[in-house]
Design a protein around this motif. Structure first.
Motif, PDB file in Angstrom:
ATOM      1  N   LEU A 229      -1.029   1.635   5.995  1.00  0.00           N
ATOM      2  CA  LEU A 229      -0.020   0.779   6.609  1.00  0.00           C
ATOM      3  C   LEU A 229      -0.413   0.342   8.011  1.00  0.00           C
ATOM      4  O   LEU A 229       0.288  -0.447   8.640  1.00  0.00           O
ATOM      5  CB  LEU A 229       1.324   1.512   6.670  1.00  0.00           C
ATOM      6  N   SER A 230      -1.554   0.890   8.511  1.00  0.00           N
ATOM      7  CA  SER A 230      -1.917   0.605   9.897  1.00  0.00           C
ATOM      8  C   SER A 230      -2.688  -0.707  10.033  1.00  0.00           C
ATOM      9  O   SER A 230      -2.896  -1.185  11.137  1.00  0.00           O
ATOM     10  CB  SER A 230      -2.759   1.757  10.460  1.00  0.00           C
TER      11      SER A 230
ATOM     12  N   PRO B  51       0.834  -1.200   0.000  1.00  0.00           N
ATOM     13  CA  PRO B  51       0.000   0.000   0.000  1.00  0.00           C
ATOM     14  C   PRO B  51       0.871   1.253   0.000  1.00  0.00           C
ATOM     15  O   PRO B  51       1.981   1.227   0.519  1.00  0.00           O
ATOM     16  CB  PRO B  51      -0.804  -0.107   1.302  1.00  0.00           C
ATOM     17  N   PHE B  52       0.361   2.316  -0.625  1.00  0.00           N
ATOM     18  CA  PHE B  52       1.074   3.588  -0.582  1.00  0.00           C
ATOM     19  C   PHE B  52       1.030   4.129   0.841  1.00  0.00           C
ATOM     20  O   PHE B  52       0.087   3.851   1.582  1.00  0.00           O
ATOM     21  CB  PHE B  52       0.408   4.602  -1.514  1.00  0.00           C
ATOM     22  N   PRO B  53       2.014   4.936   1.217  1.00  0.00           N
ATOM     23  CA  PRO B  53       1.962   5.550   2.549  1.00  0.00           C
ATOM     24  C   PRO B  53       0.925   6.674   2.588  1.00  0.00           C
ATOM     25  O   PRO B  53       1.254   7.821   2.826  1.00  0.00           O
ATOM     26  CB  PRO B  53       3.390   6.072   2.759  1.00  0.00           C
TER      27      PRO B  53
ATOM     28  N   GLN C 171       1.967   5.250  10.084  1.00  0.00           N
ATOM     29  CA  GLN C 171       1.870   3.865  10.547  1.00  0.00           C
ATOM     30  C   GLN C 171       0.528   3.601  11.220  1.00  0.00           C
ATOM     31  O   GLN C 171       0.191   2.461  11.491  1.00  0.00           O
ATOM     32  CB  GLN C 171       3.001   3.541  11.522  1.00  0.00           C
TER      33      GLN C 171
ATOM     34  N   SER D 259      -4.008   5.438   7.997  1.00  0.00           N
ATOM     35  CA  SER D 259      -2.978   5.026   7.048  1.00  0.00           C
ATOM     36  C   SER D 259      -3.208   3.600   6.546  1.00  0.00           C
ATOM     37  O   SER D 259      -3.629   2.728   7.301  1.00  0.00           O
ATOM     38  CB  SER D 259      -1.613   5.114   7.713  1.00  0.00           C
TER      39      SER D 259
ATOM     40  N   LEU E 227       6.716  -0.172  -4.339  1.00  0.00           N
ATOM     41  CA  LEU E 227       5.779   0.956  -4.272  1.00  0.00           C
ATOM     42  C   LEU E 227       5.683   1.645  -5.623  1.00  0.00           C
ATOM     43  O   LEU E 227       4.588   1.982  -6.091  1.00  0.00           O
ATOM     44  CB  LEU E 227       6.256   1.969  -3.240  1.00  0.00           C
TER      45      LEU E 227
END
Lengths: 274, 322
Positions: free
Chosen positions: A162-163, A112-114, B321, A160, B186
């Motif tokens: 990323l979470s 996934p993109f940040p 995050q 996010s 990415l």
């Protein structure tokens, strides 16, 4: 299944007996090195086609040529025909952007993109000029539902990407690919970095997705190929001592796993099971 | 273990058992010695750092007061006065230098990261290494020759150009390194959706590397803000420089924004390290005292930049995050 889905039915009738993609005499070179050679393969509409074979035989290289991702490797050259709905996309002058929209890709590791979950899914549609918030909201919800992720993330769309867990991230990446309404989805070992439960979810998801899309999956895991796919292509290095990979057998998945015609396929398939 | 000696043991196993006690003792002693040596050296290395900070805080702290921050210098013999001119100068020179250096540095870094093996990429990498090795006083001299001399006078602008040249190599290298750390997958994800290279760079690669890039930029700004040499014969120093007055008089004379901006940068400007250097060599006790105080302020400014950077990076990391 078709009784429930009129739309689907007419679509299938319209394209009856038509292959979504046809690969003819395909070869991929890295510089002078012929990595993949002499590939003949059909990708059928609304089916899952698996590509299996030992490491280093060119499975990913082959898959990446289907949506011209090999263009990104400066030394790579792809020869032969790749027909998408009968039209060769492996010729100069073809709009690569459009090819990649119609043939989406999911990678080995969740990437996934940040950005937020929402922005991850909306990234593709925004590229193609969708700007209105209502339209985007709709696409994001639809794609996440298709990827069986909506229920888990609908309350944290702006957190996010990323979470969330690795398995959820991979489904997010699938949703991101679905958001631009592709026709074919290429999956490069989509579950190899995931735990068994997440893997199962991805496999179930693939069964749902094949009702609307044609899927090609590269996998190391032969049980996975046997479980999910309708057709299987067995790849190997073409000859002893040569480094070019090729498809040595391409058939019904059942046939490949129960009565393979090629001795090498049989050795590979049974060796891993036994 | 020794109790289990049997006929089945190989020679090697017997040897190990025989030497076990002495080997084990030697290992422990070596470990203890090396641990104390490295620990001691670590403390030795930390001493200068804390000594400097402690000494500057002790000396500077005695003479620092509010006046110091809000007034320009007063003539010798008069009470009070501060280094407002130098604080303002440091800020505007660093600010303008950042504006000059950051955009080309980041774009160049993108080029080098995306085209590492092209002739231009190789030349860029080599040149930034060379540029970062050039003494800052030489860069100051160069700015004197190409800006101060043709313009006929010293200026904050010339100082900013010199400082920008000092910042360029650091920003290019750190940015390039950070861009290279962004996972290839990415970029592929974005390109695989049909995004062109430039779009991928801006909306995927840059955000992914932004923490590292910002850290690199701010550390190079903090480093440059502490430099004296490049400003010696460019910005020169100016005890009467006062941004407030320049802007006020500009407005009073109905000058436009750009005219005022020109006055801000087109005259000699002071900076904290310059002030420190000049005051420290004067024979008057109050100037020496102010020099210590200027050192403390300079350290605080740089410390603030560092703290701000870390806080910003941390909060962004947490946000990404989740």
């Amino acid at each position: 299944m078709d009784n429930h889905n009129e739309n689907q039915k007419s679509k299938e009738q319209g394209k009856a007996a038509m292959n979504k993609m046809e690969i003819k005499d395909l070869a991929v070179f890295y510089g002078k090195f012929r990595a993949v050679t002499d590939i003949q393969m059909d990708i059928q509409t609304n089916k899952i086609t698996a590509i299996i074979g030992p490491s280093g035989c060119g499975k990913s290289t082959l898959l990446r040529s289907f949506n011209r991702m090999n263009d990104l490797t400066p030394s790579a050259r792809v020869e032969g025909q790749i027909l998408l709905d009968g039209e060769n996309i492996n010729v100069p002058g073809v709009d690569v952007v459009d090819v990649r929209r119609r043939i989406g890709m999911v990678f080995q590791r969740p990437n996934p993109f940040p950005k937020s979950i929402y922005d991850n899914v909306a990234y593709g549609p925004r590229l193609y000029g969708v700007r209105r918030k209502n339209d985007l909201d709709e696409i994001v919800e639809k794609s996440l539902k298709q990827a069986a992720l909506w229920e888990e993330v609908k309350d944290k769309l702006h957190q996010s990407g990323l979470s969330i867990s690795g398995g959820q991230q991979q489904r997010l990446c699938i949703a991101r690919a679905l958001a631009v309404e592709p026709e074919v989805i290429l999956m490069d070992e989509p579950a190899s970095a995931l735990d068994p439960i997440s893997t199962l979810k991805i496999e179930e998801l693939m069964q749902e997705l094949k009702k609307e899309y044609s899927i090609v999956i590269v996998t190391h895991n032969m049980q996975q190929a046997a479980r999910v796919s309708d057709y299987t292509a067995m790849m190997m290095l073409s000859k002893e001592g040569e480094r070019s990979g090729t498809v040595i057998e391409f058939d019904d998945t059942k046939a490949i796993f129960t009565r393979p015609k090629d001795k090498r396929t049989e050795d590979y398939v049974t060796g891993r099971f036994g | 273990m020794t109790a289990h000696t049997t006929a089945h043991q190989t020679n090697f196993q017997k040897l190990i058992e025989k030497n076990h006690a002495s080997v084990s003792l030697r290992r422990k002693v070596t470990n203890a010695v090396m641990l104390s040596v490295t620990g001691l050296m670590t403390i030795l290395a930390l001493i200068p750092l804390f000594w400097i900070i402690g000494y500057v805080v002790y000396k500077g702290g005695q003479y620092i007061n509010l006046d110091f921050f809000i007034h320009t210098p007063r003539p010798l013999g008069m009470e009070g006065g501060g280094v407002l001119n130098a604080i303002q100068g440091t800020l505007i020179i660093s600010g303008l230098a950042s504006l000059i250096a950051i955009p080309p540095a980041i774009l160049a870094a993108f080029y080098a990261a995306n085209n590492p093996n092209t002739p231009l990429g190789v030349v860029l990498r080599f040149s930034t290494d060379v540029l970062s090795g050039i003494p800052s006083i030489v860069i100051g001299l160069f700015a004197y020759a190409i800006i101060v001399k043709p313009m006929g006078h010293y200026s904050g602008f010339a100082g900013a150009v010199a400082m920008a040249m000092l910042m360029l190599p650091t920003i290019i290298r750190t940015t390039e390194e950070m861009l290279k750390l962004v996972p290839h997958t990415l970029r592929e994800a974005s390109l695989g959706l049909g995004a062109p290279e430039w779009k991928t760079s801006i909306s995927v690669v840059l955000p992914a590397a932004l923490n590292g890039i910002m850290t690199g930029i701010l550390l190079s700004v903090a480093r440059a803000a502490g430099e004296t040499a490049p400003l010696l014969f460019t910005a020169l120093g100016n005890e009467r420089y006062d941004l407030g007055l320049i802007i006020q008089s500009g407005i009073a004379q109905k000058q436009g924004f750009f005219e005022i901006l020109k006055r801000v940068f087109d005259q000699p400007v002071d900076s904290l390290p310059l002030t420190l250097w000049k005051y420290a060599q004067q024979p008057y006790p109050e100037r020496i005292e102010q020099s210590w105080a200027a050192a403390l302020v300079l350290m605080i400014v740089i410390l603030l930049i560092n703290i701000f950077t870390r806080l910003w990076v941390e909060s962004r990391k947490r946000r990404l995050q989740g």
